[in-house]
Design a protein around this motif. Structure first.
Motif, PDB file in Angstrom:
ATOM      1  N   VAL A   1       0.847  -1.201   0.000  1.00 46.79           N
ATOM      2  CA  VAL A   1       0.000   0.000   0.000  1.00 46.79           C
ATOM      3  C   VAL A   1       0.877   1.244   0.000  1.00 46.79           C
ATOM      4  O   VAL A   1       1.702   1.434   0.899  1.00 46.79           O
ATOM      5  N   THR A   2       0.673   2.104  -1.007  1.00 46.24           N
ATOM      6  CA  THR A   2       1.364   3.396  -1.032  1.00 46.24           C
ATOM      7  C   THR A   2       0.327   4.511  -0.994  1.00 46.24           C
ATOM      8  O   THR A   2      -0.772   4.380  -1.525  1.00 46.24           O
ATOM      9  N   THR A   3       0.702   5.611  -0.363  1.00 50.76           N
ATOM     10  CA  THR A   3      -0.169   6.773  -0.259  1.00 50.76           C
ATOM     11  C   THR A   3       0.118   7.745  -1.405  1.00 50.76           C
ATOM     12  O   THR A   3       1.107   7.598  -2.131  1.00 50.76           O
ATOM     13  N   HIS A   4      -0.733   8.752  -1.541  1.00 53.11           N
ATOM     14  CA  HIS A   4      -0.468   9.799  -2.540  1.00 53.11           C
ATOM     15  C   HIS A   4       0.837  10.525  -2.204  1.00 53.11           C
ATOM     16  O   HIS A   4       1.578  10.933  -3.111  1.00 53.11           O
ATOM     17  N   ASN A   5       1.130  10.682  -0.919  1.00 46.98           N
ATOM     18  CA  ASN A   5       2.410  11.274  -0.516  1.00 46.98           C
ATOM     19  C   ASN A   5       3.583  10.432  -0.991  1.00 46.98           C
ATOM     20  O   ASN A   5       4.572  10.961  -1.511  1.00 46.98           O
ATOM     21  N   ASN A   6       3.495   9.112  -0.773  1.00 45.21           N
ATOM     22  CA  ASN A   6       4.561   8.202  -1.221  1.00 45.21           C
ATOM     23  C   ASN A   6       4.770   8.321  -2.722  1.00 45.21           C
ATOM     24  O   ASN A   6       5.913   8.417  -3.210  1.00 45.21           O
ATOM     25  N   ILE A   7       3.666   8.301  -3.465  1.00 49.60           N
ATOM     26  CA  ILE A   7       3.756   8.353  -4.932  1.00 49.60           C
ATOM     27  C   ILE A   7       4.370   9.662  -5.392  1.00 49.60           C
ATOM     28  O   ILE A   7       5.233   9.684  -6.280  1.00 49.60           O
ATOM     29  N   GLU A   8       3.947  10.768  -4.768  1.00 52.84           N
ATOM     30  CA  GLU A   8       4.515  12.066  -5.135  1.00 52.84           C
ATOM     31  C   GLU A   8       6.016  12.106  -4.871  1.00 52.84           C
ATOM     32  O   GLU A   8       6.794  12.625  -5.689  1.00 52.84           O
ATOM     33  N   ALA A   9       6.443  11.539  -3.748  1.00 47.14           N
ATOM     34  CA  ALA A   9       7.878  11.502  -3.432  1.00 47.14           C
ATOM     35  C   ALA A   9       8.630  10.647  -4.457  1.00 47.14           C
ATOM     36  O   ALA A   9       9.733  11.013  -4.897  1.00 47.14           O
ATOM     37  N   GLN A  10       8.058   9.514  -4.831  1.00 51.10           N
ATOM     38  CA  GLN A  10       8.698   8.635  -5.810  1.00 51.10           C
ATOM     39  C   GLN A  10       8.824   9.325  -7.166  1.00 51.10           C
ATOM     40  O   GLN A  10       9.844   9.192  -7.860  1.00 51.10           O
ATOM     41  N   ILE A  11       7.799  10.065  -7.559  1.00 50.11           N
ATOM     42  CA  ILE A  11       7.824  10.764  -8.853  1.00 50.11           C
ATOM     43  C   ILE A  11       8.828  11.910  -8.838  1.00 50.11           C
ATOM     44  O   ILE A  11       9.678  12.017  -9.730  1.00 50.11           O
ATOM     45  N   THR A  12       8.725  12.774  -7.840  1.00 49.35           N
ATOM     46  CA  THR A  12       9.507  14.020  -7.872  1.00 49.35           C
ATOM     47  C   THR A  12      11.005  13.775  -7.795  1.00 49.35           C
ATOM     48  O   THR A  12      11.784  14.495  -8.428  1.00 49.35           O
TER      49      THR A  12
ATOM     50  N   VAL B   1       8.950   5.416   0.958  1.00 49.99           N
ATOM     51  CA  VAL B   1       8.721   4.056   1.479  1.00 49.99           C
ATOM     52  C   VAL B   1       7.240   3.841   1.777  1.00 49.99           C
ATOM     53  O   VAL B   1       6.570   4.699   2.358  1.00 49.99           O
ATOM     54  N   PHE B   2       6.749   2.660   1.410  1.00 52.89           N
ATOM     55  CA  PHE B   2       5.329   2.329   1.492  1.00 52.89           C
ATOM     56  C   PHE B   2       4.744   2.463   2.902  1.00 52.89           C
ATOM     57  O   PHE B   2       5.465   2.498   3.898  1.00 52.89           O
ATOM     58  N   LYS B   3       3.424   2.465   2.944  1.00 50.64           N
ATOM     59  CA  LYS B   3       2.703   2.623   4.212  1.00 50.64           C
ATOM     60  C   LYS B   3       2.594   1.305   4.971  1.00 50.64           C
ATOM     61  O   LYS B   3       2.859   1.238   6.177  1.00 50.64           O
ATOM     62  N   GLU B   4       2.193   0.226   4.247  1.00 55.05           N
ATOM     63  CA  GLU B   4       1.934  -1.047   4.919  1.00 55.05           C
ATOM     64  C   GLU B   4       1.682  -2.142   3.882  1.00 55.05           C
ATOM     65  O   GLU B   4       1.458  -1.854   2.702  1.00 55.05           O
ATOM     66  N   TYR B   5       1.737  -3.392   4.354  1.00 52.65           N
ATOM     67  CA  TYR B   5       1.218  -4.507   3.572  1.00 52.65           C
ATOM     68  C   TYR B   5      -0.271  -4.627   3.907  1.00 52.65           C
ATOM     69  O   TYR B   5      -0.654  -4.637   5.080  1.00 52.65           O
ATOM     70  N   TRP B   6      -1.087  -4.724   2.869  1.00 53.62           N
ATOM     71  CA  TRP B   6      -2.531  -4.720   3.057  1.00 53.62           C
ATOM     72  C   TRP B   6      -2.986  -5.843   3.997  1.00 53.62           C
ATOM     73  O   TRP B   6      -2.739  -7.020   3.746  1.00 53.62           O
ATOM     74  N   ASN B   7      -3.617  -5.439   5.087  1.00 55.18           N
ATOM     75  CA  ASN B   7      -4.197  -6.377   6.053  1.00 55.18           C
ATOM     76  C   ASN B   7      -3.183  -7.387   6.602  1.00 55.18           C
ATOM     77  O   ASN B   7      -3.553  -8.505   6.978  1.00 55.18           O
ATOM     78  N   LYS B   8      -1.925  -6.990   6.669  1.00 52.73           N
ATOM     79  CA  LYS B   8      -0.894  -7.874   7.215  1.00 52.73           C
ATOM     80  C   LYS B   8      -0.018  -7.081   8.193  1.00 52.73           C
ATOM     81  O   LYS B   8       1.139  -6.758   7.901  1.00 52.73           O
ATOM     82  N   PRO B   9      -0.572  -6.759   9.362  1.00 52.68           N
ATOM     83  CA  PRO B   9       0.181  -5.929  10.314  1.00 52.68           C
ATOM     84  C   PRO B   9       1.477  -6.580  10.788  1.00 52.68           C
ATOM     85  O   PRO B   9       2.485  -5.888  10.976  1.00 52.68           O
ATOM     86  N   GLN B  10       1.472  -7.889  10.992  1.00 53.73           N
ATOM     87  CA  GLN B  10       2.692  -8.544  11.447  1.00 53.73           C
ATOM     88  C   GLN B  10       3.778  -8.492  10.377  1.00 53.73           C
ATOM     89  O   GLN B  10       4.940  -8.183  10.661  1.00 53.73           O
ATOM     90  N   ALA B  11       3.397  -8.786   9.117  1.00 54.44           N
ATOM     91  CA  ALA B  11       4.363  -8.720   8.019  1.00 54.44           C
ATOM     92  C   ALA B  11       4.897  -7.295   7.857  1.00 54.44           C
ATOM     93  O   ALA B  11       6.081  -7.100   7.566  1.00 54.44           O
ATOM     94  N   THR B  12       4.031  -6.303   8.097  1.00 55.73           N
ATOM     95  CA  THR B  12       4.466  -4.904   8.017  1.00 55.73           C
ATOM     96  C   THR B  12       5.501  -4.609   9.097  1.00 55.73           C
ATOM     97  O   THR B  12       6.548  -4.010   8.824  1.00 55.73           O
TER      98      THR B  12
ATOM     99  N   GLY C   1      15.354  -0.235  -7.105  1.00 54.67           N
ATOM    100  CA  GLY C   1      14.126   0.047  -6.382  1.00 54.67           C
ATOM    101  C   GLY C   1      13.313  -1.224  -6.237  1.00 54.67           C
ATOM    102  O   GLY C   1      13.722  -2.302  -6.664  1.00 54.67           O
ATOM    103  N   MET C   2      12.154  -1.101  -5.637  1.00 54.12           N
ATOM    104  CA  MET C   2      11.259  -2.234  -5.499  1.00 54.12           C
ATOM    105  C   MET C   2       9.853  -1.723  -5.197  1.00 54.12           C
ATOM    106  O   MET C   2       9.668  -0.523  -4.942  1.00 54.12           O
ATOM    107  N   THR C   3       8.897  -2.627  -5.222  1.00 53.78           N
ATOM    108  CA  THR C   3       7.496  -2.249  -5.051  1.00 53.78           C
ATOM    109  C   THR C   3       7.288  -1.434  -3.779  1.00 53.78           C
ATOM    110  O   THR C   3       6.506  -0.481  -3.757  1.00 53.78           O
ATOM    111  N   GLU C   4       8.000  -1.790  -2.713  1.00 56.06           N
ATOM    112  CA  GLU C   4       7.780  -1.151  -1.413  1.00 56.06           C
ATOM    113  C   GLU C   4       8.335   0.265  -1.313  1.00 56.06           C
ATOM    114  O   GLU C   4       8.029   0.969  -0.344  1.00 56.06           O
TER     115      GLU C   4
END
Length: 495
Positions: A159-170, A351-362, A296-299
């Motif tokens: 899961v990435t936020t709009h903030n994360n995406i903006e940082a990755q782009i800029t 850096v991403f926000k979290e793994y979807w519905n996986k708090p322990q993995a996050t 880089g990577m997805t996260e």
């Protein structure tokens, strides 16, 4: 308003996307994405983080759906065109997607899921033009869920936020000097940051043009290059390998025409997998460019890059991008000494926000002081990082040594009769692991004994593969990255 979309209002007359033989302006992209958003809202003020999945080819329609989901307040879940139906079903169930937008080309493929009560399936062709009021979207809201390849278990939704995406782009726009006159050819699938962020989003942020070729074909790529419009190209090593092979089959006059066009390009990038030095050198001869390698990577999107201006060292990934912090950590994630290998640890707004519905993995993905654990091993070589391999599959532990599979692959690729290879370690009682190599050779009757003799002069004994397998092709994922766990399984099952 989301800044990426807000910026488009300043480029309304320019061509945003070329696909299917047509040009689409930023104004048209804004209009169509507004219609998608209003269809999703369906009279509501905000869809408040609903997961909206979509199966749409790389095209103008793809961009309108992605932006439309964001403008309605939803989380975009792009589905991979090449995934089998069970993989699609897994993502839909995992995200609890409420809607799937799809292109007509996928109607029959998705039909077995149409009776799923919890999901509304909407053909993109049935979304009518409309205008209306859209919600104001805060940048800290979740925007995108991309699924990891699942090489170490079930795929996880990043899961990435709009903030994360903006940082990755800029950081990429600044570092790679994107501008509104750029024209990038996108041949990659759009369920991955390489295509979504590095090309499509960077182009649209800059007022540039992104041209789609939904299915990679070397001849079609060169035909587009010869038109003289494209000046930015990014791809995975497998694509460069295929482009080189096609180029070598052309007449000298055709080769000259292509090389002349390529020399005028502003930027060429390789990523998503390790770039063989042999491929880099061959492409330099063809194009006059030293491919810009990045990491880089997805996260996290992109974190490290060779310089746009300056020396690009073959086999190296460069320096941290602006705003990104990098640390090499030991087994306890403490900083290693300069020159010592360590795991790449990352901090930053990318850096991403979290793994979807996986708090322990996050939680497990981060150190106690907040560094993301990449799982990749690197060393700082002078002022540039060099990847040694993936902690789990590219670092082979044999006879007390830690051996980089990537190093052995580079040597193997220098053999005149080897086209490509994949090196892994498989379990062994005596050695812990032994080194094995899967090869793509010019002929099926490839002489392994001759190869062993050749390697004897190139590698120390403890780095030399013990077993070999000649294959027509290596197992790969949809990004063309070799899936090394599949190679391991092939060797283990043939023991």
């Amino acid at each position: 308003m989301i800044k990426l979309i807000e910026r488009a209002t300043t480029f309304t007359g320019r061509t945003a996307i070329k696909s299917g033989g047509q040009n689409y302006s930023y104004e048209k992209l804004l209009e169509k994405s507004e219609s998608v958003a209003l269809r999703l809202l369906d009279g509501h003020k905000d869809i408040n983080g609903e997961r909206i999945a979509f199966l749409v080819p790389a095209s103008f329609e793809y961009a309108t759906v992605q932006w439309g989901i964001w403008r309605a307040g939803g989380i975009a879940v792009p589905l991979c065109e090449k995934h089998p139906l069970p993989s699609i079903e897994y993502i839909l169930k995992d995200t609890k997607a409420s809607i799937v937008i799809f292109s007509e080309a996928f109607r029959l493929f998705l039909a077995p899921l149409f009776n799923t009560n919890e999901i509304l399936f909407i053909p993109i062709s049935e979304i009518e033009s409309q205008k209306g009021e859209l919600p104001d979207i805060q940048k800290d809201r979740s925007a995108l869920i991309l699924y990891t390849s699942g090489t170490t278990g079930s795929p996880k939704g990043v899961v990435t936020t709009h903030n994360n995406i903006e940082a990755q782009i800029t950081t990429l726009v600044d570092s790679w000097k994107w501008n509104k006159e750029d024209h990038v050819l996108n041949v990659l699938p759009l369920h991955h940051v390489h295509g979504i962020i590095n090309m499509l989003s960077c182009a649209l942020w800059s007022g540039a043009c992104c041209e789609f070729l939904p299915k990679f074909n070397p001849k079609e790529v060169y035909d587009l290059f010869n038109k003289g419009e494209v000046n930015v190209f990014m791809a995975v090593p497998t694509i460069y390998f295929k482009l080189i092979a096609h180029y070598n089959d052309l007449e000298p006059s055709e080769q000259k025409s292509i090389s002349n066009q390529l020399k005028g390009f502003r930027l060429m990038v390789s990523g998503s997998a390790a770039l063989p030095i042999s491929v880099l050198e061959q492409w330099k001869k063809i194009s006059g460019h030293i491919l810009l390698e990045r990491y880089g990577m997805t996260e996290m999107g992109m974190a490290i890059s060779n310089p746009y201006d300056g020396i690009r060292r073959p086999g190296h990934i460069g320096q941290p991008l602006p705003g990104v912090k990098i640390r090499l950590g030991d087994m306890n994630y403490e900083p290693v000494q300069v020159g010592e290998p360590g795991e790449i640890l990352v901090k930053g707004p990318n850096v991403f926000k979290e793994y979807w519905n996986k708090p322990q993995a996050t939680r497990e993905a981060f150190t106690s002081d907040g560094w993301f654990k990449s799982g990749d091993i690197a060393v700082l070589d002078g002022d540039s990082f060099k990847i040694l391999g993936r902690n789990s599959v590219d670092i082979i532990k044999s006879g007390g040594y830690k051996i980089s599979a990537l190093e052995i692959e580079e040597v193997l690729r220098k053999h005149p009769k080897i086209k490509d290879c994949g090196v892994v370690g498989i379990p062994n009682l005596e050695w812990g692991e032994i080194i094995v190599a899967a090869l793509i050779a010019e002929t099926v009757s490839f002489d392994i004994e001759e190869l062993k003799s050749w390697l004897h002069k190139k590698l120390p004994g403890y780095k030399t593969p013990r077993k070999y397998m000649v294959m027509a092709d290596l197992p790969r994922n949809v990004m063309g990255k070799v899936t090394k766990n599949n190679i391991k399984e092939l060797f283990i099952s043939n023991q």
